[in-house]
Design an enzyme around this catalytic site. Structure first.
Site, PDB file in Angstrom:
ATOM      1  N   HIS A 188       0.832  -1.199   0.000  1.00 13.08           N
ATOM      2  CA  HIS A 188       0.000   0.000   0.000  1.00 13.08           C
ATOM      3  C   HIS A 188       0.875   1.260   0.000  1.00 13.08           C
ATOM      4  CE1 HIS A 188      -3.624   2.225   0.512  1.00 13.08           C
ATOM      5  NE2 HIS A 188      -2.951   2.984   1.350  1.00 13.08           N
ATOM      6  N   ARG A 312     -12.385  -4.824 -16.207  1.00 12.61           N
ATOM      7  CA  ARG A 312     -12.174  -6.153 -15.638  1.00 12.61           C
ATOM      8  C   ARG A 312     -13.411  -6.544 -14.840  1.00 12.61           C
ATOM      9  NH1 ARG A 312      -7.221  -7.096 -11.669  1.00 12.61           N
ATOM     10  NH2 ARG A 312      -8.479  -5.999 -10.153  1.00 12.61           N
ATOM     11  N   GLU A 401      -2.398 -13.890 -15.063  1.00  9.18           N
ATOM     12  CA  GLU A 401      -1.892 -13.685 -13.698  1.00  9.18           C
ATOM     13  C   GLU A 401      -1.392 -14.982 -13.087  1.00  9.18           C
ATOM     14  OE1 GLU A 401      -4.462 -10.354 -11.624  1.00  9.18           O
ATOM     15  OE2 GLU A 401      -5.791 -11.840 -12.536  1.00  9.18           O
ATOM     16  N   ARG A 435       1.703 -11.728  -1.928  1.00  6.26           N
ATOM     17  CA  ARG A 435       1.906 -10.288  -2.172  1.00  6.26           C
ATOM     18  C   ARG A 435       1.508  -9.450  -0.967  1.00  6.26           C
ATOM     19  NH1 ARG A 435      -2.631  -8.699  -6.761  1.00  6.26           N
ATOM     20  NH2 ARG A 435      -2.412  -6.563  -6.035  1.00  6.26           N
ATOM     21  N   CYS A 472      -0.789  -4.546 -17.261  1.00 13.02           N
ATOM     22  CA  CYS A 472      -1.454  -3.525 -16.436  1.00 13.02           C
ATOM     23  C   CYS A 472      -1.055  -3.607 -14.967  1.00 13.02           C
ATOM     24  CB  CYS A 472      -2.972  -3.617 -16.581  1.00 13.02           C
ATOM     25  SG  CYS A 472      -3.635  -5.168 -15.961  1.00 13.02           S
TER      26      CYS A 472
HETATM   27  C1  PEP Z   1      -2.215  -7.563 -11.044  1.00 10.72           C
HETATM   28  O1  PEP Z   1      -2.371  -8.615 -10.400  1.00 10.72           O
HETATM   29  O2  PEP Z   1      -1.119  -7.197 -11.513  1.00 10.72           O
HETATM   30  C2  PEP Z   1      -3.353  -6.666 -11.273  1.00 10.72           C
HETATM   31  C3  PEP Z   1      -3.251  -5.626 -12.085  1.00 10.72           C
HETATM   32  O3  PEP Z   1      -4.489  -6.937 -10.570  1.00 10.72           O
HETATM   33  P1  PEP Z   1      -4.686  -6.536  -9.012  1.00 10.72           P
HETATM   34  O4  PEP Z   1      -3.478  -5.787  -8.571  1.00 10.72           O
HETATM   35  O5  PEP Z   1      -5.935  -5.736  -8.959  1.00 10.72           O
HETATM   36  O6  PEP Z   1      -4.824  -7.892  -8.391  1.00 10.72           O
HETATM   37 MG    MG Z   2      -4.377  -9.286  -9.943  1.00  9.25          MG
END
Ligand code: PEP
Ligand code: MG
Length: 543
Positions: A188, A312, A401, A435, A472
């Site tokens: 964050h 999305r 992903e 993550r 993205c």
């Molecule tokens: C990603 O996983 O890189 C992504 C763009 O989706 P989010 O961060 O919303 O999971």
């Molecule tokens: Mg993602």
């Protein structure tokens, strides 16, 4: 703790392009609250006190939500909903009736959620935030101040473990730089500092030794902090000299709300490359009806920057719990029912979403592309494509992903129009590194050679299959990394709104052939540090 001599270099992951010098301000441990205590017999008065204190903290969340804007407002709304939950209040009332004072009763009530949600990692994250709020409620009752108490004048580099959404919303104008001991490129703190253009260094364990009053240089391009350093020591960000008006591939913007869409339209973004629809729903307790959805999508489409808008479908689950979707409690939600897997139990919501988006598309006349998150198999991709094509006049794609779908792109020739790589999750699943785990930032560094090589496979397999490809994830917000992406063969990138300009400059300063040379340099590297520095050196010779 060791004493750091002037000139000492602390390393981590840099966020931003400009170096800044400031005085270290270590965020202090929170004030100690009084221990558990009984009330003097006025249960009714205690209940009133508790209601008032919850109301006060809810108001504070409202303020934070307004200040935070863009990326975090929904997070505060979701927290407020948890704080004001009636069942939670009733549990606290029962504690007051058994003799505990208002402050103790509320903390006990929140603590009792531990047992109920044990093992549900997504809710455990929220529980940490809720416990922080319970302490704020108790502090308000006891007249204790709980802010970060950041200076409001001067130039400070604030140093802490990691900063929560509530913390980052309190950053004052005197915060010129940020250093965190934990956190990673998608933490964050990193996302907020990037969007507010505050230079930062995250994932810097040696920062435990920084003490108040030291002067430091935060040098994000060099991925370091220099104790006693000054501007002359800053690693130069490459100043890209535009060779053409347009970047070699389109640069789109990432959005999650109407406000984001309006702001993105003030940049030179070529449309939207990721509209995270779930961010509209983080605090909805009941299913938003199709008419309401169509209205909000239409507003957002209308406001968006010119160009295609990649929407999305809902990516609920794991780090993004959506209250109205009754989701199972899972041992390991990042590996559980999330993203497109929700179709198992919530097929109708997905159909409603695609159909209401079609209403908005027709109303606004915008070009809309739709994609599904968290796809793992070609059959899932094909199922989504059929659903989407049956619901509206869309270009249809998926997010890449998971390593599994990266290896199945050849099976999707003729089935999809595009793919978009979410490097945040792709790193998580490629490196088996959560993550949300602030201690694993180094594995989530996009310059990791294994990620770069996997991206090469994705770009070339997509091209062979006749599928347009983009990226993205947060990695595409780094101008130098965006050049690597173009060189690997991706057809577009989508960046955080504040980075659109910088990414465009980088991609306007190189030719496609030069980007391909830079990508080769990245592919030859064997460590993340070496990959980044070799690419920066290669770019510097071009600039
Ligand atoms: C990603 O996983 O890189 C992504 C763009 O989706 P989010 O961060 O919303 O999971
Ligand atoms: Mg993602």
């Amino acid at each position: 703790m060791v004493t750091l001599a002037s000139g000492t270099i602390l390393t981590g992951l840099g966020v931003g392009l400009n170096a800044v010098r400031g005085e270290v301000f270590r965020v202090k441990p929170q004030a100690t609250l009084p221990g558990p205590a009984k009330h003097a017999g006025d249960a009714a008065g205690e209940k009133e006190t508790l209601r008032g204190a919850i109301h006060h903290v809810a108001g504070y969340l409202d303020e934070l939500s307004v200040k935070a804007g863009e990326t975090s407002a929904e997070i505060f709304e979701a927290l407020k909903m948890l704080l004001e939950d009636e069942d939670l209040f009733e549990t606290a009332i029962a504690e007051i009736e058994s003799g505990w004072n208002a402050a103790t009763a509320f903390i006990v009530a929140v603590d009792s959620l531990d047992a109920i949600f044990a093992g549900d990692a997504a809710f455990e994250e929220r529980l940490v935030d809720l416990k922080d709020l319970a302490r704020r409620v108790a502090a308000h009752i006891s007249g204790i101040h709980m802010g970060l108490d950041l200076p409001t004048t001067g130039s400070y580099v604030i140093v802490g473990d990691d900063f929560s959404p509530a913390d980052t919303a309190q950053f004052t104008d005197a915060v010129v730089g940020v250093v965190t001991i934990k956190g990673g490129p998608t933490s964050h703190t990193a996302i907020i500092c990037r969007s507010r253009s505050i230079p930062a260094l995250v994932c810097c364990p040696q920062a435990v030794d920084l003490v108040d009053g030291m002067q430091v240089l935060v040098d994000p391009v060099g991925d370091r902090v220099v104790v006693g350093g000054d501007a002359s020591m800053a690693t130069k960000a490459i100043s890209f000299v535009a060779k053409s008006l347009d970047p070699i591939i389109p640069v789109r913007a990432n959005i999650g709300s109407l406000e984001d869409s309006i702001q993105a339209a003030t940049t030179a973004a070529n449309g939207v490359g990721l509209f995270r629809t779930e961010l509209l729903y983080l605090s909805e307790t009941t299913m938003p009806p199709a008419t309401k959805q169509a209205k909000s999508y239409a507003e957002i489409l209308k406001a968006a920057p010119e160009g295609p808008i990649v929407v999305r479908t809902i990516d609920a689950g794991s780090d993004k719990p959506v209250p109205f979707l009754d989701m199972p409690h899972e041992e390991n939600p990042a590996l559980g029912i999330r993203g497109f897997r929700l179709i198992q139990d919530h097929r109708q919501f997905l159909i409603d979403q695609l159909e209401s988006l079609e209403v908005a598309r027709k109303e606004t006349g915008r070009e809309v592309w739709v994609m599904a998150p968290m796809i793992a198999t070609a059959s899932e991709a094909i199922e989504f494509a059929e659903l989407a094509r049956g619901s509206g006049d869309y270009k249809v794609g998926i997010m890449v992903e998971t390593p599994a779908i990266a290896m199945a792109l050849a099976d999707l020739a003729g089935k999809l129009d595009f793919i978009s790589v979410g490097t945040n999750d792709l790193s998580q699943y490629l490196f088996a590194a959560d993550r949300m785990n602030a201690g694993l930032g180094a594995l989530l560094n996009p310059w990791q050679p294994a990620l770069v090589r996997m991206l090469q496979v994705i770009a070339s397999e997509s091209e062979k299959a006749g599928i347009s490809s983009g990226v993205c994830g947060e990695s595409a917000s780094d101008p130098a990394f965006a050049v690597v992406l173009a060189g690997l063969g991706f057809n577009s990138v989508s960046a955080s709104r504040s980075q659109v300009g910088a990414v465009r400059s980088a991609l306007s300063a190189v030719t496609l052939e030069q980007a391909q040379e830079v990508a080769k340099v990245a592919l030859a590297a064997t460590t993340a540090d070496q990959c980044k520095s070799a690419v920066l050196d290669a770019l510097a010779t071009l600039a």
